[in-house]
Design an enzyme around this catalytic site. Structure first.
Site, short mmCIF file in Angstrom:
data_model
loop_
_atom_site.label_atom_id
_atom_site.label_comp_id
_atom_site.label_asym_id
_atom_site.label_seq_id
_atom_site.Cartn_x
_atom_site.Cartn_y
_atom_site.Cartn_z
N HIS A 45 -5.32 -9.12 -5.14
CA HIS A 45 -4.44 -8.98 -3.97
C HIS A 45 -4.86 -7.78 -3.12
O HIS A 45 -5.59 -6.90 -3.59
CB HIS A 45 -2.99 -8.79 -4.41
CG HIS A 45 -2.33 -10.08 -4.82
ND1 HIS A 45 -2.46 -10.61 -6.08
CD2 HIS A 45 -1.54 -10.95 -4.11
CE1 HIS A 45 -1.79 -11.76 -6.15
NE2 HIS A 45 -1.23 -11.99 -4.97
N LYS A 69 -0.05 -4.02 -2.22
CA LYS A 69 0.90 -4.71 -3.11
C LYS A 69 1.46 -3.70 -4.10
O LYS A 69 0.72 -2.92 -4.71
CB LYS A 69 0.20 -5.86 -3.83
CG LYS A 69 1.14 -6.71 -4.65
CD LYS A 69 0.46 -8.00 -5.09
CE LYS A 69 1.37 -8.82 -5.99
NZ LYS A 69 2.65 -9.17 -5.41
#
Ligand code: NAP
Length: 267
Positions: A156, A160
């Site tokens: 990701h 995040k």
């Protein structure tokens, strides 16, 4: 064809902006209002990045929004702090929620399940709206029946906050439901650098990669004698989530229970 009246909470956000476009370009949908905690009383076109001649009213108070605009569906793409309040309030006012906001607890889900039952209304909460990601989880679950050895690598963007991702945990849960339990790797393996083998979920290892440039990606690797199988999904932008939002809106009108996870409405 009945027009579906939709209100969106979080329309200024990254997901919310995509949802506004989805609703505007879908012939049987009508965007009747947006809910925004900072700007009320104006129109959506007054926000940065929005234009056009449409006068979509903006409300700070979700109850007044429901009373005045009577939407059929609320799409909530806000924050964990307010997502539960919006979802509950929608059900209490006869509005069916489609929720992408993450962070719902097991207790929240139980409470919403009861409320759906009491009101006879559907509600769909989907931690991942990307249809490809849901299929990646389902395919991984199928493979987990035949391969006991599996490692999950989720990748990701570096902003995040949580690791591993909800999708990685959900994938591991789905595989754990069908896989013969096994501790992955050599029984005597030792990490010479802490964390090298990632997180351990029911004997499966989950590795979280965080890099700028990434959006949301996951690779599930299975191995057995002489073969490996890799199931991979990549979301390159937030538009990838919108076909799942549409599926959820169309489905929530036909159900009278809580559904958690798009995999439960995709056959
Ligand atoms: P974002 O860009 O930060 O957008 C969130 C929006 O909600 C912001 O515009 C924020 O306004 C607004 N907001 C906060 N509190 C509010 C309230 N009380 N009433 C109305 N609006 C409020 O985040 P995002 O990337 O769009 O993600 C939104 C949510 O979807 C998050 O929970 C995220 O984890 C989740 N998500 C889900 C999926 C999925 O597939 N299900 C995919 C990606 C993200 P301010 O910024 O002014 O506070």
């Amino acid at each position: 064809m009945d027009i579906v009246k939709i209100a969106i909470a979080g329309a200024r956000g990254r997901m919310g902006r995509e949802a506004v476009q989805l609703v505007k370009r879908t012939r049987q949908y009508e965007l009747v209002a947006v809910i925004d905690h900072k700007n009320g009383g104006g129109y959506l076109r007054d926000f940065d990045g929005f234009s056009g001649d449409d006068q979509i009213p903006v409300y700070t108070d979700i109850v007044i929004c429901f009373q005045e605009q009577k939407p059929d569906v609320l799409i909530d793409l806000t924050t964990p702090e307010v997502g539960m309040y919006h979802t509950k309030t929608a059900l209490e006012h006869g509005v069916r929620p489609v929720v992408g906001t993450t962070g719902f607890t097991k207790e929240n889900l139980r409470e919403l399940e009861v409320l759906c039952h009491e009101k006879g209304l559907g509600c769909i909460i989907a931690p991942n709206f990307a249809l490809g990601a849901v299929l990646m989880m389902k395919f991984s679950q199928m493979a987990g029946k035949y391969f006991n050895d599996v490692e999950i690598i989720e990748l990701h963007h570096d902003q995040k906050l949580d690791a591993p991702s909800g999708t990685a945990v959900k994938t591991a849960e789905m595989i754990a439901g069908v896989r013969e339990k096994k501790e992955q790797g050599h029984p005597n393996e030792k990490e010479t650098v802490t964390g090298a083998r990632g997180a351990n979920f029911d004997g499966m290892h989950i590795h979280s990669v965080r890099l700028p440039g990434l959006i949301a990606h996951q690779q599930v690797m299975f191995g057995s004698e002489g073969q490996t199988l890799t199931v991979r999904h990549d979301s390159y932008n937030r538009a990838s989530f919108m076909s799942g939002v549409k599926l959820a809106v169309d489905t929530v009108l036909k159900i009278d229970t809580l559904v958690y996870g798009l995999e439960n409405i995709m056959e």
